[in-house]
Scaffold this motif. Structure first.
Motif, PDB file in Angstrom:
ATOM      1  N   TYR A 858       0.833  -1.186   0.000  1.00  0.00           N
ATOM      2  CA  TYR A 858       0.000   0.000   0.000  1.00  0.00           C
ATOM      3  C   TYR A 858       0.874   1.244   0.000  1.00  0.00           C
ATOM      4  O   TYR A 858       2.048   1.204   0.365  1.00  0.00           O
ATOM      5  CB  TYR A 858      -0.953   0.009   1.203  1.00  0.00           C
ATOM      6  N   LYS A 859       0.257   2.332  -0.429  1.00  0.00           N
ATOM      7  CA  LYS A 859       1.013   3.581  -0.522  1.00  0.00           C
ATOM      8  C   LYS A 859       1.028   4.279   0.835  1.00  0.00           C
ATOM      9  O   LYS A 859       0.014   4.297   1.538  1.00  0.00           O
ATOM     10  CB  LYS A 859       0.377   4.479  -1.569  1.00  0.00           C
ATOM     11  N   ASP A 860       2.178   4.815   1.174  1.00  0.00           N
ATOM     12  CA  ASP A 860       2.283   5.505   2.456  1.00  0.00           C
ATOM     13  C   ASP A 860       3.376   6.574   2.342  1.00  0.00           C
ATOM     14  O   ASP A 860       3.922   6.784   1.267  1.00  0.00           O
ATOM     15  CB  ASP A 860       2.606   4.487   3.565  1.00  0.00           C
ATOM     16  N   TYR A 861       3.691   7.187   3.441  1.00  0.00           N
ATOM     17  CA  TYR A 861       4.732   8.202   3.459  1.00  0.00           C
ATOM     18  C   TYR A 861       5.797   7.801   4.461  1.00  0.00           C
ATOM     19  O   TYR A 861       5.479   7.299   5.552  1.00  0.00           O
ATOM     20  CB  TYR A 861       4.149   9.580   3.833  1.00  0.00           C
ATOM     21  N   ASP A 862       7.067   8.026   4.123  1.00  0.00           N
ATOM     22  CA  ASP A 862       8.128   7.672   5.071  1.00  0.00           C
ATOM     23  C   ASP A 862       8.345   8.827   6.052  1.00  0.00           C
ATOM     24  O   ASP A 862       7.603   9.823   6.042  1.00  0.00           O
ATOM     25  CB  ASP A 862       9.404   7.277   4.323  1.00  0.00           C
ATOM     26  N   ASN A 863       9.376   8.689   6.853  1.00  0.00           N
ATOM     27  CA  ASN A 863       9.612   9.688   7.910  1.00  0.00           C
ATOM     28  C   ASN A 863       9.888  11.081   7.352  1.00  0.00           C
ATOM     29  O   ASN A 863       9.642  12.083   8.005  1.00  0.00           O
ATOM     30  CB  ASN A 863      10.798   9.251   8.788  1.00  0.00           C
ATOM     31  N   GLN A 864      10.421  11.115   6.148  1.00  0.00           N
ATOM     32  CA  GLN A 864      10.709  12.416   5.527  1.00  0.00           C
ATOM     33  C   GLN A 864       9.509  12.948   4.737  1.00  0.00           C
ATOM     34  O   GLN A 864       9.615  13.953   4.029  1.00  0.00           O
ATOM     35  CB  GLN A 864      11.904  12.304   4.583  1.00  0.00           C
ATOM     36  N   GLY A 865       8.423  12.253   4.806  1.00  0.00           N
ATOM     37  CA  GLY A 865       7.230  12.682   4.090  1.00  0.00           C
ATOM     38  C   GLY A 865       7.235  12.317   2.624  1.00  0.00           C
ATOM     39  O   GLY A 865       6.397  12.764   1.845  1.00  0.00           O
ATOM     40  N   LEU A 869       6.018   3.005  -1.343  1.00  0.00           N
ATOM     41  CA  LEU A 869       5.119   1.853  -1.298  1.00  0.00           C
ATOM     42  C   LEU A 869       5.563   1.005  -0.125  1.00  0.00           C
ATOM     43  O   LEU A 869       6.732   0.619  -0.036  1.00  0.00           O
ATOM     44  CB  LEU A 869       5.236   1.035  -2.582  1.00  0.00           C
ATOM     45  N   ARG A 870       4.650   0.754   0.742  1.00  0.00           N
ATOM     46  CA  ARG A 870       5.004  -0.025   1.926  1.00  0.00           C
ATOM     47  C   ARG A 870       4.575  -1.468   1.683  1.00  0.00           C
ATOM     48  O   ARG A 870       3.401  -1.731   1.398  1.00  0.00           O
ATOM     49  CB  ARG A 870       4.300   0.572   3.131  1.00  0.00           C
ATOM     50  N   LYS A 871       5.530  -2.352   1.750  1.00  0.00           N
ATOM     51  CA  LYS A 871       5.168  -3.763   1.531  1.00  0.00           C
ATOM     52  C   LYS A 871       5.196  -4.496   2.864  1.00  0.00           C
ATOM     53  O   LYS A 871       6.101  -4.340   3.664  1.00  0.00           O
ATOM     54  CB  LYS A 871       6.092  -4.412   0.508  1.00  0.00           C
ATOM     55  N   LEU A 872       4.190  -5.288   3.046  1.00  0.00           N
ATOM     56  CA  LEU A 872       4.047  -6.056   4.280  1.00  0.00           C
ATOM     57  C   LEU A 872       4.348  -7.509   3.965  1.00  0.00           C
ATOM     58  O   LEU A 872       3.685  -8.124   3.129  1.00  0.00           O
ATOM     59  CB  LEU A 872       2.621  -5.912   4.807  1.00  0.00           C
ATOM     60  N   THR A 873       5.383  -8.021   4.605  1.00  0.00           N
ATOM     61  CA  THR A 873       5.753  -9.418   4.399  1.00  0.00           C
ATOM     62  C   THR A 873       5.285 -10.205   5.609  1.00  0.00           C
ATOM     63  O   THR A 873       5.808 -10.026   6.706  1.00  0.00           O
ATOM     64  CB  THR A 873       7.276  -9.549   4.240  1.00  0.00           C
ATOM     65  N   ILE A 874       4.276 -11.014   5.416  1.00  0.00           N
ATOM     66  CA  ILE A 874       3.758 -11.758   6.568  1.00  0.00           C
ATOM     67  C   ILE A 874       4.250 -13.204   6.565  1.00  0.00           C
ATOM     68  O   ILE A 874       3.939 -13.959   7.466  1.00  0.00           O
ATOM     69  CB  ILE A 874       2.212 -11.735   6.602  1.00  0.00           C
ATOM     70  N   LEU A 875       4.994 -13.566   5.529  1.00  0.00           N
ATOM     71  CA  LEU A 875       5.494 -14.944   5.473  1.00  0.00           C
ATOM     72  C   LEU A 875       7.016 -14.935   5.320  1.00  0.00           C
ATOM     73  O   LEU A 875       7.546 -15.189   4.242  1.00  0.00           O
ATOM     74  CB  LEU A 875       4.840 -15.704   4.314  1.00  0.00           C
ATOM     75  N   PRO A 876       7.712 -14.600   6.387  1.00  0.00           N
ATOM     76  CA  PRO A 876       9.172 -14.664   6.321  1.00  0.00           C
ATOM     77  C   PRO A 876       9.627 -16.119   6.473  1.00  0.00           C
ATOM     78  O   PRO A 876       8.842 -17.035   6.285  1.00  0.00           O
ATOM     79  CB  PRO A 876       9.593 -13.800   7.512  1.00  0.00           C
ATOM     80  N   CYS A 877      10.878 -16.318   6.866  1.00  0.00           N
ATOM     81  CA  CYS A 877      11.381 -17.679   7.064  1.00  0.00           C
ATOM     82  C   CYS A 877      10.595 -18.369   8.187  1.00  0.00           C
ATOM     83  O   CYS A 877      10.526 -17.860   9.304  1.00  0.00           O
ATOM     84  CB  CYS A 877      12.859 -17.593   7.429  1.00  0.00           C
TER      85      CYS A 877
ATOM     86  N   ILE B  21       9.295   0.454  -0.653  1.00  0.00           N
ATOM     87  CA  ILE B  21       9.761   0.431  -2.043  1.00  0.00           C
ATOM     88  C   ILE B  21       9.675   1.869  -2.532  1.00  0.00           C
ATOM     89  O   ILE B  21       8.642   2.522  -2.372  1.00  0.00           O
ATOM     90  CB  ILE B  21       8.837  -0.446  -2.915  1.00  0.00           C
ATOM     91  N   ASP B  22      10.760   2.351  -3.109  1.00  0.00           N
ATOM     92  CA  ASP B  22      10.730   3.714  -3.658  1.00  0.00           C
ATOM     93  C   ASP B  22       9.778   3.781  -4.830  1.00  0.00           C
ATOM     94  O   ASP B  22       9.813   2.925  -5.711  1.00  0.00           O
ATOM     95  CB  ASP B  22      12.132   4.123  -4.117  1.00  0.00           C
ATOM     96  N   LEU B  23       8.952   4.794  -4.813  1.00  0.00           N
ATOM     97  CA  LEU B  23       8.071   5.000  -5.959  1.00  0.00           C
ATOM     98  C   LEU B  23       8.845   5.745  -7.037  1.00  0.00           C
ATOM     99  O   LEU B  23       9.736   6.541  -6.744  1.00  0.00           O
ATOM    100  CB  LEU B  23       6.859   5.834  -5.543  1.00  0.00           C
ATOM    101  N   LYS B  24       8.489   5.484  -8.257  1.00  0.00           N
ATOM    102  CA  LYS B  24       9.149   6.195  -9.360  1.00  0.00           C
ATOM    103  C   LYS B  24       8.872   7.692  -9.235  1.00  0.00           C
ATOM    104  O   LYS B  24       7.843   8.103  -8.711  1.00  0.00           O
ATOM    105  CB  LYS B  24       8.596   5.685 -10.696  1.00  0.00           C
TER     106      LYS B  24
END
Lengths: 887, 345
Positions: A858-865, A869-877, B21-24
């Motif tokens: 889903y789309k989100d904003y990082d700490n710097q604004g 795209l934030r990916k959620l991995t729910i099935l790691p090792c 993931i960095d967006l374009k």
């Protein structure tokens, strides 16, 4: 005189030698021989060095293919059988000499007779599906049908039949044919042998089959494929086949050759299954212990199948051991399984039952406070009874029930000492699952005609119940809601197989299904009480309570015709009719496959198929939800249809290996997508107005190399594919082609197992897939917000008549391609023979190197604004251990 | 359902990881002209909003041309920039052309190299009858009584065509009299009140549409106080803008049922009033015929603004657009309206 004496002595010596050799042969003296790509001369040389025989043969003795042999402790005769069975060469052991001769040509014969019967496991009497039977003289062959039955017609006289099946020791039977003959054959399971499977052209999958795009998935493959939490899963093994996508990473969903998740016809002993998922699609409902065989069709569909566009997955359940009782107990981290089978009446009636249940609900129980409940579980029960009235007549009764359930109850309230009394109770429960019952009767009308009659009942049901209870000093409010949806199908069908002559194998039949769709039923009740009595007591119901009835009828005819020894055709037609809401849809669906054997090793196949689909799955989430709704076509929404063209090249030149390259182009019409901004999320009301019918196309090329023999088995596949959709001008993406959600350009699958010994084997799968697409807002646009909505709180201010604000901009649907994903799964099996059976401990490592593959994005904003795209991995090792005991 | 998904994700999240993931870069996208307008033919002026994308900005140098049935009627070049409001990021162009039902209206917008246009047919209004009655209800928790006003709106669908509608109900309480108004706070933070002759108008209400078949798209629900009720139970989202189509009553009469909830507003009705000259509740009921694109646009907007829309799980929404050569939406509506006035205590 002297010469006579010498001749007499020589004869005595020869006779003595012959006797010794014969004794040696009779005593079963064995030799070990390992050859790779050897010529006849090399084979003879090796044989002569390890045995006391010498070979005698002329220049006219030639082999069609090189010899590959891995024989340990085999008699000379066994080795000769193995080497020469498929060659036009006969052998004769005379004393210490082995005489090789060209196989004499057959004398023309006028009369032909039919041999038919069942091929089964010698220990359990379980019929074997797809076992191959080849006539050594005429080189004709056939394969057993889904009930283990075979039939083929050959000229009178001595006939040598070769029966083979993967994992079983092949068997040669000689019969002097002078009349129609029933021959039931039992094969011995023998994993010690390097399997010599002689594949006939009659099989529906494999290189020699006329059909293409078909794969047999054996339970050995399923059980040796390492998966999440040790839960062997048919669907996840199928996902490793070329042309198959899983959808959400880690899920059991299937997207076949660019098709949607609802375009797969999944059959449990011939009955369609609507919901094949547990735990929101991360596990499938099929318990491997109950399954005998799975066949996947993704291209040239046999004419008997219809109703879905992209694939047919034919799952067959074990019939049950006719001779003795045995079973399996398996304990894993997620679920435990029990499988039992055995005779009810020896050699007459057998049963097979398997059950699986997850137990997360038991594990969480100690952590809950009194009165509170919070649980999820799923279970499956498969049961089958098989009765043999005679060699001609058999009856099967199947039952399947599977369910997922999630529920919780929370309580809250004041202490008894508090002045203000209140109590709050919240209950919720959601459940979904299938119940399938079917009864089938096999009858051999005569040696050439086999019939199967099936009646079936299929129910899918989902419910969602909630109840709130608020009670205080002066009030008492209860609210309850009950939401249900489901489908009920009643069906009957007849299938026939007719083999008039060896070159024709005709199948025909018909089916009728009565559908009862009940997409949604909602009933709610609210009750308000106070000291004065009832303030409100109302029951509400939705107007979606109406049921939709539909009639689906179909008939089919197909013939597998060997035009010449190198050219065969499978041609058929599937006719179908769907009646719903006073509207009739008719469809004629031709199916043609052609196979041409170019050389001994190379074959070419081509096919065209048309498929129609009369039901749709309404879902708006990438994962499988219980609220996904199956709805039939209507007067407005036409049936989906697909035309698929395929071309393939196959090579079997390297013994134990199969190579294939298949390309396809699939043109789909009337595929559905939701209109922009429309979400269903559990609602089917007015769905016809919320979807658009459009055009889809998928194309690709699939490479596969499979090793089928030896200690190391497995396959490597690569798929280059493209799948797109297009809707009307002004509609979704304004009439432009856009990529399908699970359009992945490159996919590599590697599956390998290695058996070190009877006590230890390992398995590994590695998958790589270039990213699928998703819709992501890129940049900004302006959206206009109208006047205020329903909730208003303005004080001394004028109403606004609309304003514009900034919002994410989406250029077109599925505009963003996600990064590639890759994953390695490992599994190790330790077997140990115990007093009553074999114990197996499986240790699996899902996603062994902890690849951060996205399950949700889903789309989100990082700490710097900054937009990310934030990916959620729910099935790691995820490591797991499973204990299995087979007895 | 939503709870189930959340719980499922929560359980799996115990072992889950998040990565970005960095967006374009946005700069790779071309700049486009955005034209937005929701035009009501019964009110003048109407507003056309122009913006540009990449970078996102308002358009002050634009030109808007209005053509009715192929004839150029109006050209607007003066943009008005809205200021001092939270949403002042758009420039609007006031158009004063009077439109009639059945008119084919084309609006062209220009800015520099950009040209975008939209064409729609103005829908026909339908008449309606409204009936109201009041129900006294009690808050569950406070036992406080409040009035719930029920509206029954009867109308006939325009026959022989697919129609799309929007219901707008506005309620306001108007109280006139002498009120003790807080005017200042002194140095010791003591409040000073002065009696002022004033009129206070309050729009503080909640329109409940979940009992109606058409407004819930065939899923009427209970008249419950829980705002999240719809999305929580069925996953259906609230029809925030009260749009509906005629699929449930094609070519027939229909009686629509909605109600309003007025929340307790004690400070307004409290002791602050010295004298009250007049007090009344005014209900404005408007039934608009809207274009199909506007209907789907407002449904999409409702969905995005609802609790059912979950980032990551829900498919991002591409808003329906009827603007060619650019982005945005141009919607037309025509309406009939009724005003109901009731005295309140």
């Amino acid at each position: 005189m002297e010469n006579r004496c010498i001749a007499l002595l020589l004869m005595c010596w020869i006779l003595f030698s012959c006797r010794l050799a014969a004794q040696s042969e009779e005593n079963g003296k064995t030799v070990t021989l390992n050859l790779k790509n050897a010529t006849l001369s090399e084979f003879v040389k090796q044989m002569e060095s390890v045995s006391s025989y010498s070979f005698v043969f002329g220049e006219d003795v030639k082999l069609a293919r090189k010899i590959n042999l891995d024989a340990r402790d085999k008699t000379v005769r066994e080795i000769l059988d193995k080497v020469f069975w498929s060659e036009t060469v006969t052998y004769q052991i005379t004393g210490k000499h082995i005489l090789l001769q060209p196989r004499p040509a057959l004398k023309p014969s006028v009369r032909k007779y039919t041999i038919s019967g069942y091929v089964s496991d010698s220990i359990s009497s379980e019929t074997l599906i797809g076992a191959n039977i080849v006539d050594m003289n005429g080189r004709y062959g056939t394969a057993t049908n889904p009930f283990g039955f075979y039939s083929f017609t050959v000229p009178e006289g001595e006939v040598q039949l070769y029966f083979s099946y993967l994992g079983y020791a092949p068997k040669k039977q000689t019969v002097n044919l002078s009349k129609d003959t029933v021959m039931n054959v039992q094969l011995n399971a023998d994993n010690q042998l390097a399997e010599v499977v002689v594949v006939s052209k009659r099989a529906e999958s494999g290189l020699l089959a006329t059909q293409m795009g078909a794969n047999e998935i054996t339970m050995e493959q399923v059980e040796s494929t390492p998966v999440m939490l040790g839960e062997a899963d048919i669907m996840k093994t199928i996902q490793l086949m070329p042309g198959i996508q899983s959808g959400v990473e880690g899920s059991a969903g299937l997207h076949v050759r660019g098709g949607g998740p609802d375009q797969n016809l999944i059959l449990l002993d011939g009955v369609p299954v609507y919901n094949v998922d547990h735990l929101l699609g991360f596990f499938s409902v099929f318990t491997p212990e109950a399954v005998k065989k799975v066949t996947l069709f993704k291209s040239s569909f046999p004419a008997r199948f219809g109703g879905r566009l992209s694939s047919v997955i034919d799952v067959r359940i074990n019939d049950g051991d006719m001779k003795k009782y045995h079973g399996t107990v398996s304990i894993g981290l997620l679920s435990s399984k029990l499988h039992l089978e055995g005779p009810i009446i020896k050699d007459r009636t057998s049963f097979n039952i398997s059950a699986r249940r997850s137990y997360a609900d038991f594990l969480i129980k100690p952590f809950l406070t009194d009165g509170d409940k919070f649980a999820y579980y799923f279970y499956d029960v498969n049961a089958k009874v098989n009765h043999k009235f005679s060699d001609r007549s058999r009856l099967f009764v199947n039952f399947y029930n599977g369910k997922d359930k999630f529920y919780f109850t929370f309580n809250d309230g004041s202490d008894s000492n508090d002045d203000a009394f209140y109590h709050y109770r919240d209950e919720m429960s959601i459940g979904w699952g299938n119940t399938i019952a079917s009864m089938r009767w096999n009858y051999i009308f005569n040696n050439k005609l086999f019939g199967n009659a099936t009646v079936s009942y299929n129910k899918y049901k989902m419910f969602y119940e909630i109840k709130n209870d608020d009670e205080g000093d002066s009030y008492h409010t209860t609210y309850s809601s009950d939401y249900r949806s489901g489908i009920r199908d009643y069906g009957g069908k007849m299938d026939f197989e007719y083999t008039p002559v060896p070159t024709h194998h005709i199948k025909f039949g018909g089916e009728y299904l009565y559908h009862n769709f009940r997409p949604e039923v909602t009933t709610s009740q609210i009750k308000d009480l106070n000291h004065n009595g009832i303030m409100q007591d109302t029951i509400y119901g939705s107007d979606g309570n109406s049921q939709i009835y539909a009639h689906e009828a179909s008939a089919y005819l197909e013939d597998n015709y060997d035009i010449t020894p190198t050219l065969s055709v499978n041609a058929g037609i599937h006719l179908s009719m769907f009646h719903v809401q006073k509207k009739n849809y008719f469809s004629g669906q031709p199916r043609v496959s052609v196979r041409y054997q170019m050389t001994d090793d190379w074959a070419l196949k081509s096919s065209y198929t048309k498929m129609n689909q009369y039901v749709h799955l309404l879902t708006s989430m990438p994962i499988s939800l219980p609220t996904d709704l199956w709805v039939p076509v209507t007067g407005k929404i036409k049936p989906m249809r697909a035309h698929q063209y395929s071309l393939g090249v196959y090579n079997s030149g390297l013994e134990g290996w199969e190579f294939s390259i298949e390309s396809y182009y699939k043109d789909m019409r009337n595929v559905l997508e939701y209109k922009d901004g429309v979400s269903f999320f559990g609602s089917s009301q007015g769905w016809e107005d919320k979807v658009e019918m459009g055009h889809g196309r998928s194309m690709g090329i699939e490479f596969m190399a499979q090793k089928t023999m030896g200690k190391t088995k497995g396959w490597l596949s690569y798929t280059l594919a493209k799948s797109e959709r297009k809707f009307a001008k002004g509609g979704i993406s304004d009439g432009e082609w856009f990529p399908y959600k699970y359009d992945r350009r490159h996919t590599i699958n590697l599956s390998a197992t290695h058996k070190f010994s009877d006590r230890f084997d390992i398995g590994a799968t590695w998958t790589f897939a270039s990213g699928n697409t998703m819709t992501v807002p890129m940049g900004s646009t302006a959206v206009i917000l109208p006047e205020w909505g329903n909730f208003i709180f303005i004080y001394n201010s004028d109403e606004k008549t609309g304003y514009v604000t900034e919002a994410g901009y989406i250029a077109h649907r599925n505009n963003y391609r996600l990064p590639s994903t890759h994953r390695l799964n490992l599994g190790v099996n330790f077997h140990k023979k115990k007093k009553y059976g074999i114990r197996t401990i499986n240790i699996s490592l899902y996603n062994a190197y902890n690849s951060m593959n996205p399950n949700f994005v889903y789309k989100d904003y990082d700490n710097q604004g900054k937009e990310v795209l934030r990916k959620l991995t729910i099935l790691p090792c995820i490591p797991s251990i499973t204990y299995t005991y087979k007895f | 359902m939503k709870q189930l998904i959340f719980l499922f994700i929560l359980l799996l999240s115990l072992t889950s990881c998040q990565n970005d993931i960095d967006l374009k870069s946005e700069s790779s996208l071309p700049s486009q002209l955005v034209m937005n307008a929701l035009i009501n033919v019964d009110s003048i002026p109407n507003y056309v909003y122009l913006n540009k994308t990449n970078p996102f900005q308002f358009v002050l140098d634009g030109k808007v041309e209005i053509r009715v049935n192929g004839t150029l009627c109006e050209t607007v070049t003066d943009a008005i920039l809205e200021e001092n409001t939270y949403y002042a990021n758009a420039a609007n162009y006031h158009i004063t052309t009077k439109f009639n039902p059945g008119d084919v209206v084309r609006i062209d917008a220009y800015s520099g190299e950009h040209h975008a246009w939209a064409e729609e047919t103005v829908p026909f209004p339908i008449d309606f009858i409204v009936d109201t009655f009041t129900v006294i209800r009690k808050e569950n928790w406070s036992d406080e009584e409040y009035e719930s006003l029920h509206y029954e709106i009867s109308f006939s669908d325009r026959p022989g065509e697919s129609n799309f509608y929007r219901l707008l109900i506005r309620e306001c309480d108007s109280i006139a009299g002498i009120y003790n108004v807080l005017t200042e706070t002194d140095e010791d933070y003591q409040s000073r009140y002065h009696l002022v002759d004033t009129v206070i108008i309050s729009f503080y209400y909640n329109i409940i549409n979940r009992m109606d078949v058409a407004l819930t798209d065939g899923h009427p629900q209970v008249d419950n106080n829980d705002d999240d009720f719809l999305s929580g139970i069925t996953g259906l989202y609230e029809n925030k803008y009260n749009v509906f189509d005629d699929s449930h009553f094609t070519d027939k009469n229909y009686v629509m049922t909605v109600s309003s909830e007025r929340h307790s507003f004690s400070w307004l009705a409290g002791e602050g009033w010295k004298t009250v000259r007049a007090s009344q509740r005014i209900s404005s009921v408007r039934l608009q015929s809207i274009t199909e694109t506007e209907y789907y646009y407002l449904r999409a907007l409702s969905y995005v603004q609802s609790d059912s829309y979950i980032d990551g799980l829900s498919e991002p929404v591409k808003y329906p657009s009827n603007v060619h050569g650019g982005l945005g939406i141009v919607g037309f509506s025509s309406e009939t309206s009724k005003i109901l006035v009731r005295k309140i205590k």
